[in-house]
Motif scaffolding. Structure first.
Motif, short mmCIF file in Angstrom:
data_model
loop_
_atom_site.label_atom_id
_atom_site.label_comp_id
_atom_site.label_asym_id
_atom_site.label_seq_id
_atom_site.Cartn_x
_atom_site.Cartn_y
_atom_site.Cartn_z
N ASP A 193 0.21 5.46 1.22
CA ASP A 193 -0.70 6.45 1.80
C ASP A 193 -0.50 7.78 1.08
O ASP A 193 0.64 8.25 0.93
N TYR A 226 -1.15 9.63 -6.12
CA TYR A 226 -0.57 8.28 -6.00
C TYR A 226 0.62 8.12 -6.93
O TYR A 226 1.69 7.63 -6.54
N HIS A 237 0.83 -1.20 0.00
CA HIS A 237 0.00 0.00 0.00
C HIS A 237 0.87 1.25 0.00
O HIS A 237 2.04 1.21 0.39
N VAL A 294 -5.42 11.55 5.06
CA VAL A 294 -4.58 10.49 4.48
C VAL A 294 -5.48 9.36 4.01
O VAL A 294 -6.38 8.92 4.71
N LYS A 295 -5.23 8.93 2.79
CA LYS A 295 -5.98 7.80 2.24
C LYS A 295 -5.00 6.71 1.82
O LYS A 295 -3.97 6.99 1.23
N ARG A 296 -5.35 5.50 2.11
CA ARG A 296 -4.50 4.35 1.78
C ARG A 296 -4.94 3.74 0.45
O ARG A 296 -6.11 3.39 0.28
N GLU A 356 -2.02 11.97 0.52
CA GLU A 356 -2.84 13.04 1.07
C GLU A 356 -3.92 13.39 0.08
O GLU A 356 -3.65 13.63 -1.09
N GLU A 389 8.99 10.42 2.88
CA GLU A 389 8.05 10.64 3.98
C GLU A 389 8.77 10.65 5.33
O GLU A 389 8.50 11.50 6.18
#
Length: 518
Positions: free
Chosen positions: A106, A210, A104, A152-154, A108, A341
């Motif tokens: 993560d 992404y 995955h 935050v989206k995974r 924003e 990150e």
């Protein structure tokens, strides 16, 4: 009826190895057609592939950096289809048992529901505010709609697998052959990673976020040069729409080989609108492959489902199953660089930098390492950040160079910053010194001495300059004493001009204010 986009991305990452995945031919870009080939990548009978160990190491690096499970056993498979640029009649890839699984990233994302609570017009107004910001609007009219509600989206990563690239068809005038089509097999057998996301993406903006993060990671890892124009990082986007609230995905269309973030954004946005409009008019979306035309901003059909290939995957009998030991994975993990990150987090917590500074300084691994080299040599964190993002970046942009080619080494920039800290030179003079360092390669101390640029902090000398300027401008003195404080800037400028920029600004401000107030 309102619709929700559903997007999954397949990203092809060309690996930065010296040789191809199954043979010893060079992967250098731009060579004469068919000059980097051998019996293996030409698909000659009896030629056997030999796996490049560096490719496997790069796959492990990518898997670890994207939180994947590294499969202890994976299998190469033959993907069978016929095309002029595929000399063997099949592509060696991985199918049921890829090397990396279940990862995955993560990202924003902007939560329009959260923003809408602060917009009088609700979510529709929030959407317009988001569009303003994406277009770069930053005036006070939009200040009340500025976006701060990031979350935050995974995005799940289904798999990462290794494969070989195909060759390239050239449709143009060919020397000695005239107009027509030619096949260049230099690219055949070049190593690729295919990184397949879950269909977790819900907008073109999320897709680009992404992709940008994935692009930054593979370049940081040193496994890809990231050159999208040359096809080193390209994307296939699978797009469908479904009614809001539904859990059943609609029929998807695949947009092939998009090689810029801007084009990905445009292609997905167009395809979403096309599918919604088609459904609202009573039509049906068909499963098909489409191409994006950047000139028109539209996608067009390339082939339909009835033309889709049955690839008839089966394990490649010329390649044994790949076994990746835990020790190998551990060794690769130890060699990973600090990723963007983690670096941003450290810059904020340990160096006290702002989110913006941390973001800019970690944009590339080379810039981050240049900045950290300055810190290690004793440069103040905020000062080094300002100079790297400011004067250094400006000069690099003007020269068309990357920071790896910067003629001002971290040690020289640190020495310059230390001269500012000591009060030897002012920030304004430092810019002049920097420009001379850039062109001459000399040390800042030598330039300051040669040109007599040492900052004047002698209060007596500065007072004499101030007295002369005040005597020549009594009208402005009276204006200041009458409450027109903006005149103060005029006097500062006159003093700095009279001292040829050498006067210590802090001393100037203190003495000037004292004398003007009488």
């Amino acid at each position: 009826m309102r619709f929700q986009p559903v997007i999954g991305l397949e990203v092809h990452v060309q690996l930065k190895t010296d040789t191809k995945i199954f043979c010893g031919c060079s992967t250098k870009f731009g060579a004469a057609p068919n000059s980097q080939t051998c019996p293996v990548c030409l698909g000659m009978p009896g030629a056997l592939p030999v796996l490049n160990k560096k490719v496997v190491e790069f796959a492990i690096r990518a898997g670890l950096a994207t939180n994947c499970r590294i499969a202890p056993r994976s299998v190469f498979a033959r993907k069978n289809y016929f095309y002029p640029d595929l000399p063997k009649g099949y592509q060696i890839s991985q199918f049921e048992l890829p090397s990396c699984q279940n990862g995955h990233l993560d990202i924003e994302v902007t939560d329009l529901n959260s923003i809408s609570s602060g917009c009088q017009g609700g979510k529709e107004e929030a959407t317009r505010a988001y569009s303003d910001v994406r277009r770069g609007a930053d005036d006070e009219v939009n200040a009340g709609r500025r976006l701060k509600a990031n979350s935050v989206k995974r995005i799940g990563i289904t798999r990462i697998h290794m494969e070989e690239d195909a060759g390239k068809l050239v449709h143009s005038d060919i020397p000695g052959l005239g107009s027509g089509s030619g096949v260049d097999l230099n690219r055949a057998c070049t190593p690729l990673l295919e990184i397949v996301s879950e269909p977790d993406i819900r907008s073109a903006d999320e897709a680009v976020a992404y992709l940008r993060k994935l692009h930054q990671i593979v370049v940081y890892l040193g496994i890809c040069d990231g050159n999208m124009e040359e096809g080193s990082f390209r994307c296939d986007a699978n797009v469908s729409v479904m009614p809001v609230g539904s859990t059943v995905f609609g029929t998807r269309a695949e947009i092939k080989n998009v090689n810029s973030f801007k084009f990905v954004q445009q292609a997905i946005e167009y395809e979403i609108e096309r599918q919604i409009e088609l459904i609202e008019e009573g039509g049906k979306v068909v499963q098909e492959t489409r191409l994006f035309n950047p000139d028109s901003g539209e996608t067009r059909s390339m082939r339909g489902k009835e033309e889709a290939h049955d690839y008839r995957y089966f394990p490649d009998p010329d390649l044994v199953p790949l076994v990746i030991s835990n020790d190998w994975v551990a060794d690769v993990a130890l060699s990973l660089p600090e990723l963007p990150e983690a670096r941003r987090s450290r810059y904020r917590s340990e160096l006290g930098l702002s989110d913006y500074d941390a973001e800019v300084l970690t944009a590339t691994r080379e810039m981050a390492e240049y900045f950290e080299a300055c810190i290690a040599l004793g440069a103040p964190a905020k000062g080094a950040a300002n100079w790297v993002m400011g004067e250094v970046t400006r000069a690099l942009n003007e020269a068309g160079k990357g920071i790896a080619e910067c003629p001002v080494a971290p040690a020289r920039l640190t020495a310059l910053l230390q001269l500012i800290e000591k009060g030897t030179i002012s920030g304004k003079i430092a810019k002049t010194v920097f420009d001379e360092m850039w062109t001459s390669g000399k040390a800042p101390e030598a330039i300051v001495e040669e040109k007599g640029l040492v900052q004047v902090s002698d209060t007596g000398e500065i007072e004499r300059i101030i007295d002369g300027i005040m005597a020549a401008n009594m009208g402005q003195v009276e204006e200041f004493r009458g409450g027109k404080e903006k005149v103060f800037g005029f006097f500062v400028g006159q003093v700095m001009r009279a001292s040829r920029g050498k006067a210590n600004p802090a001393v100037v401000n203190e003495l000037l204010l004292k004398k003007l107030k009488g």
